[in-house]
Design a protein around this motif. Structure first.
Motif, PDB file in Angstrom:
ATOM      1  N   PRO A 119      50.921 -22.746  92.836  1.00 11.17           N
ATOM      2  CA  PRO A 119      50.082 -22.614  91.628  1.00 11.17           C
ATOM      3  C   PRO A 119      49.216 -23.949  91.682  1.00 11.17           C
ATOM      4  CG  PRO A 119      52.445 -22.150  90.919  1.00 11.17           C
ATOM      5  CD  PRO A 119      52.420 -22.553  92.635  1.00 11.17           C
ATOM      6  N   GLN A 120      49.415 -24.876  92.117  1.00  8.82           N
ATOM      7  CA  GLN A 120      48.647 -26.276  92.037  1.00  8.82           C
ATOM      8  C   GLN A 120      47.485 -25.701  92.725  1.00  8.82           C
ATOM      9  OE1 GLN A 120      51.588 -26.311  92.496  1.00  8.82           O
ATOM     10  NE2 GLN A 120      52.758 -27.539  90.668  1.00  8.82           N
ATOM     11  N   GLN A 121      47.471 -25.254  93.992  1.00 10.21           N
ATOM     12  CA  GLN A 121      46.521 -24.963  95.124  1.00 10.21           C
ATOM     13  C   GLN A 121      45.534 -23.780  94.575  1.00 10.21           C
ATOM     14  OE1 GLN A 121      49.087 -24.369  98.216  1.00 10.21           O
ATOM     15  NE2 GLN A 121      49.115 -26.523  98.771  1.00 10.21           N
ATOM     16  N   VAL A 122      46.184 -22.894  94.047  1.00  9.27           N
ATOM     17  CA  VAL A 122      45.286 -21.664  93.463  1.00  9.27           C
ATOM     18  C   VAL A 122      44.704 -22.258  92.193  1.00  9.27           C
ATOM     19  CG1 VAL A 122      45.527 -19.711  92.119  1.00  9.27           C
ATOM     20  CG2 VAL A 122      47.168 -19.959  93.753  1.00  9.27           C
ATOM     21  N   ALA A 123      45.130 -23.341  91.520  1.00  9.31           N
ATOM     22  CA  ALA A 123      44.219 -23.935  90.273  1.00  9.31           C
ATOM     23  C   ALA A 123      43.141 -24.679  91.023  1.00  9.31           C
ATOM     24  CB  ALA A 123      45.088 -24.675  89.425  1.00  9.31           C
ATOM     25  N   ALA A 124      43.580 -25.426  91.983  1.00 11.14           N
ATOM     26  CA  ALA A 124      42.216 -26.251  92.722  1.00 11.14           C
ATOM     27  C   ALA A 124      41.409 -25.467  93.337  1.00 11.14           C
ATOM     28  CB  ALA A 124      43.235 -27.140  93.686  1.00 11.14           C
ATOM     29  N   ILE A 125      41.665 -24.317  93.848  1.00 12.31           N
ATOM     30  CA  ILE A 125      40.672 -23.507  94.545  1.00 12.31           C
ATOM     31  C   ILE A 125      39.582 -22.734  93.645  1.00 12.31           C
ATOM     32  CG2 ILE A 125      40.194 -21.650  96.271  1.00 12.31           C
ATOM     33  CD1 ILE A 125      42.731 -22.651  97.728  1.00 12.31           C
ATOM     34  N   LYS A 126      40.238 -22.430  92.470  1.00 11.58           N
ATOM     35  CA  LYS A 126      39.670 -21.759  91.185  1.00 11.58           C
ATOM     36  C   LYS A 126      38.580 -22.695  90.882  1.00 11.58           C
ATOM     37  CE  LYS A 126      41.621 -18.936  88.174  1.00 11.58           C
ATOM     38  NZ  LYS A 126      42.279 -18.622  87.202  1.00 11.58           N
ATOM     39  N   ARG A 127      38.896 -23.812  90.735  1.00  7.88           N
ATOM     40  CA  ARG A 127      38.203 -24.998  90.310  1.00  7.88           C
ATOM     41  C   ARG A 127      36.889 -25.392  91.345  1.00  7.88           C
ATOM     42  NH1 ARG A 127      38.344 -28.745  85.716  1.00  7.88           N
ATOM     43  NH2 ARG A 127      37.031 -30.637  86.315  1.00  7.88           N
ATOM     44  N   LEU A 128      37.350 -25.242  92.366  1.00  7.70           N
ATOM     45  CA  LEU A 128      36.040 -25.172  93.429  1.00  7.70           C
ATOM     46  C   LEU A 128      35.221 -24.296  93.417  1.00  7.70           C
ATOM     47  CD1 LEU A 128      38.159 -26.495  96.903  1.00  7.70           C
ATOM     48  CD2 LEU A 128      37.028 -27.821  95.126  1.00  7.70           C
ATOM     49  N   MET A 129      35.618 -22.956  93.067  1.00  3.99           N
ATOM     50  CA  MET A 129      34.641 -21.901  93.140  1.00  3.99           C
ATOM     51  C   MET A 129      34.136 -21.387  91.846  1.00  3.99           C
ATOM     52  SD  MET A 129      36.943 -19.612  96.198  1.00  3.99           S
ATOM     53  CE  MET A 129      35.354 -18.543  96.197  1.00  3.99           C
ATOM     54  N   SER A 130      34.131 -22.434  90.967  1.00  6.90           N
ATOM     55  CA  SER A 130      33.768 -22.255  89.354  1.00  6.90           C
ATOM     56  C   SER A 130      32.569 -23.293  89.280  1.00  6.90           C
ATOM     57  CB  SER A 130      34.571 -22.645  88.405  1.00  6.90           C
ATOM     58  OG  SER A 130      35.904 -21.725  88.722  1.00  6.90           O
ATOM     59  N   PRO A 131      31.563 -22.938  88.501  1.00  4.29           N
ATOM     60  CA  PRO A 131      30.342 -23.973  88.244  1.00  4.29           C
ATOM     61  C   PRO A 131      30.941 -25.107  87.364  1.00  4.29           C
ATOM     62  CG  PRO A 131      29.643 -21.715  87.767  1.00  4.29           C
ATOM     63  CD  PRO A 131      31.327 -21.807  88.015  1.00  4.29           C
ATOM     64  N   ALA A 132      30.450 -26.209  87.363  1.00  7.45           N
ATOM     65  CA  ALA A 132      30.740 -27.420  86.448  1.00  7.45           C
ATOM     66  C   ALA A 132      30.142 -27.064  85.378  1.00  7.45           C
ATOM     67  CB  ALA A 132      30.341 -28.707  87.202  1.00  7.45           C
ATOM     68  N   THR A 133      31.086 -27.367  84.017  1.00  6.01           N
ATOM     69  CA  THR A 133      30.609 -27.159  82.925  1.00  6.01           C
ATOM     70  C   THR A 133      31.125 -28.172  81.785  1.00  6.01           C
ATOM     71  OG1 THR A 133      32.779 -25.918  82.353  1.00  6.01           O
ATOM     72  CG2 THR A 133      30.614 -24.814  83.148  1.00  6.01           C
ATOM     73  N   ASN A 134      30.712 -28.213  80.746  1.00  8.93           N
ATOM     74  CA  ASN A 134      31.248 -29.286  79.734  1.00  8.93           C
ATOM     75  C   ASN A 134      32.040 -28.633  78.827  1.00  8.93           C
ATOM     76  OD1 ASN A 134      29.700 -27.661  77.962  1.00  8.93           O
ATOM     77  ND2 ASN A 134      27.949 -29.449  77.823  1.00  8.93           N
ATOM     78  N   SER A 135      32.665 -29.342  77.969  1.00 11.27           N
ATOM     79  CA  SER A 135      33.524 -28.308  76.838  1.00 11.27           C
ATOM     80  C   SER A 135      33.093 -27.164  76.220  1.00 11.27           C
ATOM     81  CB  SER A 135      34.171 -29.421  76.096  1.00 11.27           C
ATOM     82  OG  SER A 135      33.138 -30.104  75.099  1.00 11.27           O
ATOM     83  N   LYS A 136      31.696 -27.261  76.063  1.00 11.88           N
ATOM     84  CA  LYS A 136      30.784 -26.305  75.263  1.00 11.88           C
ATOM     85  C   LYS A 136      30.823 -24.867  76.251  1.00 11.88           C
ATOM     86  CE  LYS A 136      28.793 -29.281  71.930  1.00 11.88           C
ATOM     87  NZ  LYS A 136      27.170 -29.435  71.460  1.00 11.88           N
ATOM     88  N   GLY A 137      31.098 -25.270  77.551  1.00 16.74           N
ATOM     89  CA  GLY A 137      30.786 -24.260  78.623  1.00 16.74           C
ATOM     90  C   GLY A 137      29.345 -24.061  79.158  1.00 16.74           C
ATOM     91  N   ASP A 138      28.781 -25.208  78.627  1.00 20.99           N
ATOM     92  CA  ASP A 138      27.188 -25.134  79.219  1.00 20.99           C
ATOM     93  C   ASP A 138      27.489 -25.604  80.741  1.00 20.99           C
ATOM     94  OD1 ASP A 138      26.324 -25.030  76.952  1.00 20.99           O
ATOM     95  OD2 ASP A 138      26.389 -27.284  76.384  1.00 20.99           O
ATOM     96  N   VAL A 139      26.566 -24.933  81.575  1.00 24.65           N
ATOM     97  CA  VAL A 139      26.562 -25.224  83.246  1.00 24.65           C
ATOM     98  C   VAL A 139      25.873 -26.486  83.407  1.00 24.65           C
ATOM     99  CG1 VAL A 139      25.859 -24.428  85.353  1.00 24.65           C
ATOM    100  CG2 VAL A 139      26.987 -22.809  83.793  1.00 24.65           C
ATOM    101  N   LEU A 140      26.620 -27.410  84.192  1.00 30.80           N
ATOM    102  CA  LEU A 140      26.154 -28.698  84.286  1.00 30.80           C
ATOM    103  C   LEU A 140      25.433 -28.501  85.892  1.00 30.80           C
ATOM    104  CD1 LEU A 140      28.472 -30.956  82.762  1.00 30.80           C
ATOM    105  CD2 LEU A 140      26.317 -30.150  81.696  1.00 30.80           C
ATOM    106  N   TYR A 141      26.407 -27.945  86.711  1.00 26.13           N
ATOM    107  CA  TYR A 141      25.974 -27.858  88.365  1.00 26.13           C
ATOM    108  C   TYR A 141      26.580 -26.562  88.509  1.00 26.13           C
ATOM    109  CZ  TYR A 141      25.169 -28.754  93.116  1.00 26.13           C
ATOM    110  OH  TYR A 141      24.836 -28.852  94.612  1.00 26.13           O
ATOM    111  N   ALA A 142      25.560 -25.463  88.980  1.00 24.61           N
ATOM    112  CA  ALA A 142      25.725 -24.053  89.203  1.00 24.61           C
ATOM    113  C   ALA A 142      26.025 -23.539  90.480  1.00 24.61           C
ATOM    114  CB  ALA A 142      24.333 -23.406  88.720  1.00 24.61           C
TER     115      ALA A 142
END
Length: 548
Positions: free
Chosen positions: A313-336
């Motif tokens: 589960p930790q590895q799945v979560a890590a890879i999902k993070r790698l494959m997601s754009p960087a956002t702030n708490s409002k969901g604004d994309v900071l790095y696409a």
């Protein structure tokens, strides 16, 4: 008078002896002239020239070793066919620096070998050294060829200490150094050959790619042809926001990563199972990552399963993070531009500790996405040192707003290339689809930004084209089509008006061509025609998904 055979033989021997003595003397005279002409450059006053003050520290003739010129592991300079013999056997090697600390090396072919052109290969990473091999891609073609240290000296890897409390060095590294070194190197070149330069070209990978784009944006008169590869054009965003986003995803809480080589291999096998035949034939490469719908949940361990062939589960979560754009708490994309399928073959050194595979220039083992934010935020972002910063404490709501100065200095994000185009300049940009350092979709983002600004695809493709090469890592190496000659294509575009409609890329192992394949300008993809050998480029045809 009767001449005997013995006399004739004696006379011939005498003539040959005289000739044998004269020939070396001629060679020595020529060599002496070459050495004197080269050494005389040390007396060239560069104090008041544009780009200066500068000084030449040495100028001497160098003999090319019997084994030929050394090269870095960059792709883009040689196609799958055998490399032609290097015609350069001697050259005038010039070193020096432009104030305050922009060191350079300029390699000048002897006058008879010069092609009347200038070439500059920009440093990558955090620079900090003159990489002597970088000019050789141009030198072996007959160019007057140069490179620089990016405006400072430092240790290999991502060392930012040189920038601490040094705003002038920061500016040099960000945008100025390559420009002033180019001006000085061109002045030395015209002095040495006593004639003008016909065409000028610049190449660079990663930070070097950023430098190439910076030239197009800020100094469009410097070069006629530009070849940026894997360009980290959003330098601030990638080094701080993206790195912190990825690091906070894979962190094991002890300074390391929940990912490792075994995980990357499991992921790679699964990715190829789902997306290894996108061109209509099994290739063992992800050739269109954008349409690859792979996700880590596909190989998640079932409850109670501890087999090494699945993800925790930790590895799945890590890879999902790698494959997601960087956002702030409002969901604004900071790095696409998150990681995409196929890049897992180069996660080493970036998302788990190790020596980055396929890097154009060797660097020490590292965990780059963990290290970069502390170096950039701590030493490069502000005029003075910023304390208590690291990847794991980066705040995506608060910290991006503190990066305005950094973006002004380091980011080559302008889409306005009107001046460069107006001068007749051409840009051939390429990126490896398997790049695990700077994801290739970032180059798509830049190209599409330029296309929108310039008024559409037709008004962009007449001077700027992007090529995405399957299976190539960051600037070179990787499991894919690492051999292709983009520089010759750029030359033909600039000098003959022949726009590059495709590159022929291939894979060569132990001197044997395993396969070849066309690579078309983005967004055109290669598809297997259904006929012929799928290992041969002639069996593929272009497919434009944007015009279907």
């Amino acid at each position: 008078m009767k001449v005997t055979a013995g006399c004739c033989a004696l006379l011939l021997l005498s003539c040959l002896s005289v000739f044998a003595l004269a020939a070396p003397e001629t060679a020595r005279t020529t060599n002496t002239q070459d050495e004197q002409s080269c050494a005389a450059l040390t007396g060239f006053n560069l104090q008041a020239l544009p780009g200066g003050p500068a000084i030449i520290s040495s100028a001497q003739i160098v003999d090319v070793p019997a084994g030929g010129l050394e090269h870095t592991r960059n792709s883009g300079y040689q196609g799958p066919t055998a490399r032609p013999a290097n015609p350069i056997h001697r050259y005038c090697d010039v070193t020096g620096y432009v104030a305050p600390q922009s060191k350079f090396e300029l390699k000048l072919p002897l006058p008879a070998d010069w092609n009347h052109k200038f070439y500059f290969n920009a440093c990558g990473g955090f620079c900090g050294a003159v990489v002597k091999e970088l000019p050789n891609f141009g030198l072996e073609r007959g160019y007057a060829s140069a490179t620089g240290n990016g405006g400072h000296d430092s240790v290999p890897g991502f060392d930012g200490v040189w920038a601490a409390n040094a705003p002038e060095l920061q500016e040099d590294f960000g945008w100025r150094s390559n420009h002033v070194v180019t001006l000085i190197a061109k002045a030395i070149t015209t002095r040495y050959y006593a004639t003008s330069i016909r065409h000028s070209y610049m190449t660079g990978n990663s930070k070097g790619g950023q430098a190439v784009l910076m030239e197009a944006q800020r100094f469009p008169e410097d070069f006629d042809g530009l070849m940026p590869s894997a360009a980290v054009y959003d330098y601030t965003g990638r080094n701080t926001i993206a790195s912190a986003w990825f690091a906070q995803g894979f962190s094991d809480g002890q300074g390391g990563s929940v990912l490792n080589a075994e995980v990357a291999q499991i992921v790679h096998i699964s990715v190829l199972k789902h997306c290894g035949a996108q061109a209509g034939v099994e290739e063992g490469l992800v050739t269109d990552p954008i349409s690859c719908n792979w996700r880590p949940e596909l190989i998640a361990c079932r409850s109670g399963n501890t087999e090494p062939s699945c993800l925790t589960p930790q590895q799945v979560a890590a890879i999902k993070r790698l494959m997601s754009p960087a956002t702030n708490s409002k969901g604004d994309v900071l790095y696409a531009y998150p990681y995409i399928a196929g890049t897992e073959s180069q996660w080493i050194g970036w998302n788990y500790y190790g020596e980055p595979g396929g890097s154009a220039i060797r660097v020490p083992p590292r965990l780059a996405n963990m290290d970069l934010p502390a170096q950039h935020l701590g030493y490069l972002a502000d005029e003075t040192v910023r304390h208590n910063v690291d990847a794991l404490t980066f705040n995506f709501d608060r910290d991006p707003a503190t990066l305005a100065r950094s973006r002004r200095i380091y980011d080559a994000t302008s889409f306005d290339l009107r001046s460069f185009k107006a001068r007749g300049g051409k840009i051939l940009m390429w990126h490896g689809w398997a790049d695990g350092a700077i994801v290739a979709t970032s180059s798509i983002g830049y190209y599409e930004g330029v296309r929108k600004f310039m008024g559409g695809r037709d008004k962009t493709d007449d001077f700027f084209r992007l090529f995405l090469v399957p299976g190539v890592h960051h600037g070179g190496g990787g499991p894919g089509l690492t051999e292709f000659d983009a520089l010759s294509a750029l030359e033909d575009w600039v000098e003959k008006g022949q726009a590059p409609d495709k590159l022929i890329a291939g894979r060569v192992t132990n001197g044997v061509i395993e396969r070849t394949r066309p690579v078309y300008p983005y967004p055109i993809l290669a598809r297997y025609s259904g006929n012929g050998d799928p290992m041969h480029a002639d069996s593929f045809v272009p497919f434009d998904p944007s015009r279907k």
